[in-house]
Design a protein around this motif. Structure first.
Motif, PDB file in Angstrom:
ATOM      1  N   TRP A   1      50.450  44.487 -18.512  1.00 52.92           N
ATOM      2  CA  TRP A   1      50.787  44.446 -17.093  1.00 52.92           C
ATOM      3  C   TRP A   1      52.096  43.694 -16.894  1.00 52.92           C
ATOM      4  CZ3 TRP A   1      47.768  47.255 -13.893  1.00 52.92           C
ATOM      5  CH2 TRP A   1      46.453  47.530 -14.291  1.00 52.92           C
ATOM      6  N   ALA A   2      52.859  44.104 -15.881  1.00 53.47           N
ATOM      7  CA  ALA A   2      54.035  43.370 -15.443  1.00 53.47           C
ATOM      8  C   ALA A   2      53.956  43.232 -13.931  1.00 53.47           C
ATOM      9  CB  ALA A   2      55.314  44.099 -15.836  1.00 53.47           C
ATOM     10  N   VAL A   3      54.340  42.049 -13.407  1.00 52.14           N
ATOM     11  CA  VAL A   3      54.171  41.788 -11.981  1.00 52.14           C
ATOM     12  C   VAL A   3      55.445  41.216 -11.382  1.00 52.14           C
ATOM     13  CG1 VAL A   3      51.694  41.395 -12.260  1.00 52.14           C
ATOM     14  CG2 VAL A   3      53.271  39.448 -12.338  1.00 52.14           C
ATOM     15  N   GLY A   4      55.571  41.375 -10.074  1.00 49.72           N
ATOM     16  CA  GLY A   4      56.716  40.846  -9.330  1.00 49.72           C
ATOM     17  C   GLY A   4      56.570  41.189  -7.869  1.00 49.72           C
ATOM     18  N   ASP A   5      57.674  41.589  -7.229  1.00 48.91           N
ATOM     19  CA  ASP A   5      57.625  41.990  -5.825  1.00 48.91           C
ATOM     20  C   ASP A   5      58.818  42.872  -5.506  1.00 48.91           C
ATOM     21  OD1 ASP A   5      59.872  40.331  -4.400  1.00 48.91           O
ATOM     22  OD2 ASP A   5      58.831  38.887  -5.663  1.00 48.91           O
ATOM     23  N   ASP A   6      58.741  43.556  -4.364  1.00 49.47           N
ATOM     24  CA  ASP A   6      59.832  44.430  -3.931  1.00 49.47           C
ATOM     25  C   ASP A   6      60.645  43.809  -2.805  1.00 49.47           C
ATOM     26  OD1 ASP A   6      58.196  44.604  -1.720  1.00 49.47           O
ATOM     27  OD2 ASP A   6      57.797  46.753  -1.902  1.00 49.47           O
ATOM     28  N   GLY A   7      60.484  42.499  -2.625  1.00 49.76           N
ATOM     29  CA  GLY A   7      61.166  41.808  -1.542  1.00 49.76           C
ATOM     30  C   GLY A   7      60.308  41.604  -0.323  1.00 49.76           C
ATOM     31  N   GLY A   8      59.130  42.230  -0.289  1.00 49.66           N
ATOM     32  CA  GLY A   8      58.247  42.074   0.857  1.00 49.66           C
ATOM     33  C   GLY A   8      56.784  42.184   0.524  1.00 49.66           C
ATOM     34  N   ARG A   9      56.466  42.768  -0.650  1.00 52.89           N
ATOM     35  CA  ARG A   9      55.067  42.956  -1.053  1.00 52.89           C
ATOM     36  C   ARG A   9      54.946  42.830  -2.573  1.00 52.89           C
ATOM     37  NH1 ARG A   9      55.785  46.559   3.144  1.00 52.89           N
ATOM     38  NH2 ARG A   9      54.247  46.428   4.823  1.00 52.89           N
ATOM     39  N   PRO A  10      53.733  42.549  -3.055  1.00 51.44           N
ATOM     40  CA  PRO A  10      53.538  42.453  -4.511  1.00 51.44           C
ATOM     41  C   PRO A  10      53.821  43.780  -5.201  1.00 51.44           C
ATOM     42  CG  PRO A  10      51.680  41.487  -3.319  1.00 51.44           C
ATOM     43  CD  PRO A  10      52.509  42.213  -2.305  1.00 51.44           C
ATOM     44  N   MET A  11      54.274  43.680  -6.454  1.00 54.83           N
ATOM     45  CA  MET A  11      54.531  44.854  -7.286  1.00 54.83           C
ATOM     46  C   MET A  11      53.815  44.669  -8.613  1.00 54.83           C
ATOM     47  SD  MET A  11      58.179  46.136  -8.893  1.00 54.83           S
ATOM     48  CE  MET A  11      58.798  46.629  -7.291  1.00 54.83           C
ATOM     49  N   ILE A  12      53.144  45.739  -9.079  1.00 55.08           N
ATOM     50  CA  ILE A  12      52.437  45.697 -10.356  1.00 55.08           C
ATOM     51  C   ILE A  12      52.752  46.969 -11.130  1.00 55.08           C
ATOM     52  CG2 ILE A  12      50.205  45.556 -11.515  1.00 55.08           C
ATOM     53  CD1 ILE A  12      49.085  44.142  -9.088  1.00 55.08           C
ATOM     54  N   MET A  13      53.078  46.814 -12.421  1.00 52.33           N
ATOM     55  CA  MET A  13      53.296  47.955 -13.302  1.00 52.33           C
ATOM     56  C   MET A  13      52.352  47.846 -14.498  1.00 52.33           C
ATOM     57  SD  MET A  13      57.440  48.483 -13.158  1.00 52.33           S
ATOM     58  CE  MET A  13      57.302  50.148 -13.847  1.00 52.33           C
ATOM     59  N   ARG A  14      51.904  48.991 -14.995  1.00 51.94           N
ATOM     60  CA  ARG A  14      50.912  49.029 -16.068  1.00 51.94           C
ATOM     61  C   ARG A  14      51.464  49.761 -17.285  1.00 51.94           C
ATOM     62  NH1 ARG A  14      44.741  51.536 -15.547  1.00 51.94           N
ATOM     63  NH2 ARG A  14      43.931  50.672 -17.515  1.00 51.94           N
ATOM     64  N   PHE A  15      51.197  49.196 -18.449  1.00 51.46           N
ATOM     65  CA  PHE A  15      51.577  49.814 -19.722  1.00 51.46           C
ATOM     66  C   PHE A  15      50.342  50.452 -20.335  1.00 51.46           C
ATOM     67  CE2 PHE A  15      52.354  49.185 -24.409  1.00 51.46           C
ATOM     68  CZ  PHE A  15      53.295  50.214 -24.523  1.00 51.46           C
ATOM     69  N   ASP A  16      50.417  51.749 -20.662  1.00 48.27           N
ATOM     70  CA  ASP A  16      49.262  52.470 -21.200  1.00 48.27           C
ATOM     71  C   ASP A  16      49.369  52.709 -22.696  1.00 48.27           C
ATOM     72  OD1 ASP A  16      51.206  54.400 -21.416  1.00 48.27           O
ATOM     73  OD2 ASP A  16      50.283  55.815 -20.023  1.00 48.27           O
ATOM     74  N   GLY A  17      50.297  51.994 -23.353  1.00 46.14           N
ATOM     75  CA  GLY A  17      50.516  52.205 -24.776  1.00 46.14           C
ATOM     76  C   GLY A  17      51.710  53.079 -25.061  1.00 46.14           C
ATOM     77  N   ASP A  18      52.216  53.732 -23.999  1.00 44.76           N
ATOM     78  CA  ASP A  18      53.365  54.626 -24.162  1.00 44.76           C
ATOM     79  C   ASP A  18      54.432  54.369 -23.106  1.00 44.76           C
ATOM     80  OD1 ASP A  18      54.951  56.685 -25.145  1.00 44.76           O
ATOM     81  OD2 ASP A  18      53.972  58.187 -23.879  1.00 44.76           O
ATOM     82  N   THR A  19      54.051  54.354 -21.826  1.00 48.63           N
ATOM     83  CA  THR A  19      55.017  54.174 -20.744  1.00 48.63           C
ATOM     84  C   THR A  19      54.544  53.110 -19.763  1.00 48.63           C
ATOM     85  OG1 THR A  19      53.983  55.900 -19.394  1.00 48.63           O
ATOM     86  CG2 THR A  19      55.762  56.576 -20.897  1.00 48.63           C
ATOM     87  N   TRP A  20      55.491  52.607 -18.969  1.00 50.12           N
ATOM     88  CA  TRP A  20      55.208  51.677 -17.879  1.00 50.12           C
ATOM     89  C   TRP A  20      55.278  52.440 -16.557  1.00 50.12           C
ATOM     90  CZ3 TRP A  20      53.918  46.502 -18.342  1.00 50.12           C
ATOM     91  CH2 TRP A  20      54.077  45.931 -19.613  1.00 50.12           C
ATOM     92  N   ASP A  21      54.226  52.315 -15.744  1.00 50.49           N
ATOM     93  CA  ASP A  21      54.177  53.018 -14.468  1.00 50.49           C
ATOM     94  C   ASP A  21      53.654  52.091 -13.377  1.00 50.49           C
ATOM     95  OD1 ASP A  21      54.872  55.791 -15.347  1.00 50.49           O
ATOM     96  OD2 ASP A  21      53.071  55.491 -16.574  1.00 50.49           O
ATOM     97  N   PRO A  22      54.156  52.239 -12.136  1.00 52.41           N
ATOM     98  CA  PRO A  22      53.640  51.424 -11.036  1.00 52.41           C
ATOM     99  C   PRO A  22      52.202  51.809 -10.696  1.00 52.41           C
ATOM    100  CG  PRO A  22      55.182  53.074 -10.222  1.00 52.41           C
ATOM    101  CD  PRO A  22      55.244  53.127 -11.720  1.00 52.41           C
TER     102      PRO A  22
END
Length: 374
Positions: free
Chosen positions: A192-213
């Motif tokens: 998992w990778a986390v952060g924000d877009d300037g106004g709300r939380p942002m989360i991205m997931r790694f499935d072993g191949d790609t990172w997707d929101p």
């Protein structure tokens, strides 16, 4: 500097009931004895006698501050230099250690480029990543044997850089935002990778191949600064929520294998910067409580999902303590950060929470000079 306090970036100081830690935990406050205006940004533990922390000294001197890599061997902190370092790292924000012979750190260089460091436990070198440019910024790093992932931003969009035996690959997110924290499963096949877009939380997931929101709870004014993973069905992300008047409430999101949801926290106002887990369903989050500004502040969560506050000792002198990161090894919970006194002077701080009778902590540092460049 970002507009918010980050788990892996020193926080801007603010101005300052003495609660005791739970009876089952004994607390000790110490220092790695960094030079003037020192702050520790992140920490990772392999064992109670093998702990790495990174940060900076001279935090107010943007073009003169110096990166710090320091190691706890159970009795003393030892600082390490960086070889082949022509420009000098201004600030190291994050550290990861998949093994005692492989340690990674990321941050800023005085040359305007992201700074990546790799060490073998005895020496450290700057790593060149040709894909990085002056628009790139790194906030977090995670590593397992065979895979290292650093996250941040590229010109206002999420940035994910991955190193494997095949070399480095760098990808950008499609939407605006910045990633501050990243975590991988033990095998490195998910994360998992986390952060924000300037106004709300942002989360991205790694499935072993790609990172997707992935969908995150829509929290207006919310941001995430760190994430810890405990298998495919358990993860915790921490941060805060901005409110009118500059007040911030703590934000904890939990993953149950199907969706992210917001946890209930027993503190009205607080900022959370770092989170760690023990692999058995327990998590610890570190941060800052403005109502108890002079005390260490952590949250402790169990497998049932409940969270409770753990505090350090109060101080007779006005001060502000921010614990930027936390690690847990064995029965030791160790958090690092800094204290800002009434004169706005920074001092690095190391807070230990451990069951049983506390042992004397030796904080006298040693210095390891970088070997001559080969």
């Amino acid at each position: 500097m970002r507009a918010t306090s980050a788990a892996h970036a020193h926080a801007d100081p603010s101005r300052p009931r003495a609660d005791r830690p739970p009876a089952a935990l004994l607390q000790q406050s110490a220092s790695a004895r960094l030079k003037a205006d020192g702050s520790l940004s992140d920490v990772v533990g392999l064992s109670a006698t093998d702990i790495w922390a990174v940060g900076q000294e001279d935090v107010w001197e943007a073009w003169q501050n110096r990166s710090v890599i320091t190691h706890w061997d159970g009795s003393a902190w030892t600082e390490f230099g960086i070889r082949n370092d022509a420009s000098g790292a201004g600030h190291l924000r994050s550290v990861a250690a998949p093994s005692p012979r492989e340690i990674w750190a990321v941050g800023d260089g005085h040359d305007g480029l992201p700074y990546v460091v790799r060490g073998d436990g005895s020496a450290f070198d700057r790593v060149s990543v040709p894909q990085f440019g002056s628009r790139d910024w790194l906030g977090g790093v995670a590593a397992v044997p065979g895979r290292t992932v650093a996250v941040g931003s590229r010109g206002g969009t999420p940035l994910i850089a991955t190193a494997t035996s095949a070399g480095w690959t760098v990808t950008e997110g499609e939407n605006d935002g910045t990633l501050y924290g990243v975590a991988l499963t033990r095998k490195g096949d998910a994360g998992w990778a986390v952060g924000d877009d300037g106004g709300r939380p942002m989360i991205m997931r790694f499935d072993g191949d790609t990172w997707d929101p992935v969908p995150a709870p829509s929290v207006e004014g919310g941001f995430l600064r760190d994430v810890a993973v405990d298998g495919p069905r358990k993860a915790v992300a921490v941060g805060g929520v901005y409110h009118d008047g500059g007040k911030i409430t703590p934000l904890v999101l939990t993953w149950n294998g199907k969706r992210w949801s917001r946890a209930s926290i027993p503190t009205r106002y607080a900022e959370l910067y770092g989170v760690t887990g023990d692999g058995k369903g327990h998590f610890w989050a570190s941060g800052y409580d403005p109502e108890h500004a002079g005390q260490a502040y952590l949250l402790r969560g169990g497998p049932s999902g409940g969270w409770r506050v753990v505090r350090g000792k109060s101080s007779p002198a006005p001060r502000t303590m921010r614990l930027q990161a936390v690690t847990h090894v064995g029965d030791l919970t160790l958090a690092v950060g800094h204290v800002v006194d009434a004169d706005e002077r920074y001092t690095d701080v190391v807070e230990r929470f451990q069951p049983g009778t506390p042992k004397t902590v030796t904080a006298t540092p040693k210095t390891q000079s970088p070997p001559a460049q080969r």
